[in-house]
Design a protein around this motif. Structure first.
Motif, short mmCIF file in Angstrom:
data_model
loop_
_atom_site.label_atom_id
_atom_site.label_comp_id
_atom_site.label_asym_id
_atom_site.label_seq_id
_atom_site.Cartn_x
_atom_site.Cartn_y
_atom_site.Cartn_z
N TYR A 121 0.83 -1.21 0.00
CA TYR A 121 0.00 0.00 0.00
C TYR A 121 0.86 1.26 0.00
O TYR A 121 0.53 2.24 -0.67
N THR A 122 1.94 1.23 0.76
CA THR A 122 2.86 2.38 0.78
C THR A 122 3.47 2.60 -0.59
O THR A 122 3.52 3.71 -1.10
N PHE A 123 3.93 1.51 -1.22
CA PHE A 123 4.51 1.60 -2.54
C PHE A 123 3.51 2.16 -3.55
O PHE A 123 3.83 3.07 -4.32
N LEU A 124 2.29 1.64 -3.55
CA LEU A 124 1.28 2.10 -4.51
C LEU A 124 0.91 3.57 -4.30
O LEU A 124 0.72 4.31 -5.27
N ALA A 125 0.82 4.00 -3.04
CA ALA A 125 0.48 5.39 -2.77
C ALA A 125 1.60 6.32 -3.23
O ALA A 125 1.34 7.34 -3.88
N ILE A 126 2.84 5.95 -2.94
CA ILE A 126 3.97 6.79 -3.37
C ILE A 126 4.05 6.82 -4.88
O ILE A 126 4.24 7.87 -5.49
N TRP A 127 3.88 5.65 -5.52
CA TRP A 127 3.97 5.59 -6.98
C TRP A 127 2.86 6.41 -7.63
O TRP A 127 3.11 7.17 -8.57
N PHE A 128 1.64 6.29 -7.13
CA PHE A 128 0.51 7.01 -7.72
C PHE A 128 0.72 8.53 -7.67
O PHE A 128 0.58 9.22 -8.68
N PHE A 129 1.06 9.04 -6.50
CA PHE A 129 1.23 10.48 -6.37
C PHE A 129 2.45 10.98 -7.12
O PHE A 129 2.43 12.08 -7.68
N ALA A 130 3.52 10.19 -7.16
CA ALA A 130 4.69 10.59 -7.95
C ALA A 130 4.35 10.63 -9.44
O ALA A 130 4.78 11.52 -10.16
N PHE A 131 3.56 9.67 -9.90
CA PHE A 131 3.16 9.64 -11.30
C PHE A 131 2.27 10.82 -11.66
O PHE A 131 2.44 11.45 -12.71
N VAL A 132 1.34 11.14 -10.77
CA VAL A 132 0.44 12.28 -11.02
C VAL A 132 1.24 13.58 -11.10
O VAL A 132 1.03 14.40 -12.00
N ILE A 133 2.15 13.77 -10.18
CA ILE A 133 2.98 14.97 -10.18
C ILE A 133 3.86 15.02 -11.43
O ILE A 133 4.00 16.06 -12.07
#
Length: 55
Positions: A8-20
């Motif tokens: 979950y931590t990985f997915l949250a960091i990846w999602f927000f990094a991708f959006v930015i």
């Protein structure tokens, strides 16, 4: 074995990094497939560091 918290931590960091990265890609000419790979690597590194330094 990886726990669900790590995933979950990985997915949250990846999602927000991708959006930015997508929001900032207007100023550069980065293709979205490259951004997926770059942000995935960043998320793995950041999540591993958090797991290592925050027990």
């Amino acid at each position: 074995m990886l726990g669900l918290a790590w995933l979950y931590t990985f997915l949250a960091i990846w999602f927000f990094a991708f959006v930015i990265a997508r929001l900032l890609s207007r100023f550069g000419k980065t293709h979205w497939k490259d951004e997926v790979m770059i942000t995935c690597a960043q998320a793995i590194i950041i999540t591993a560091m958090l797991d290592f330094f925050l027990p």
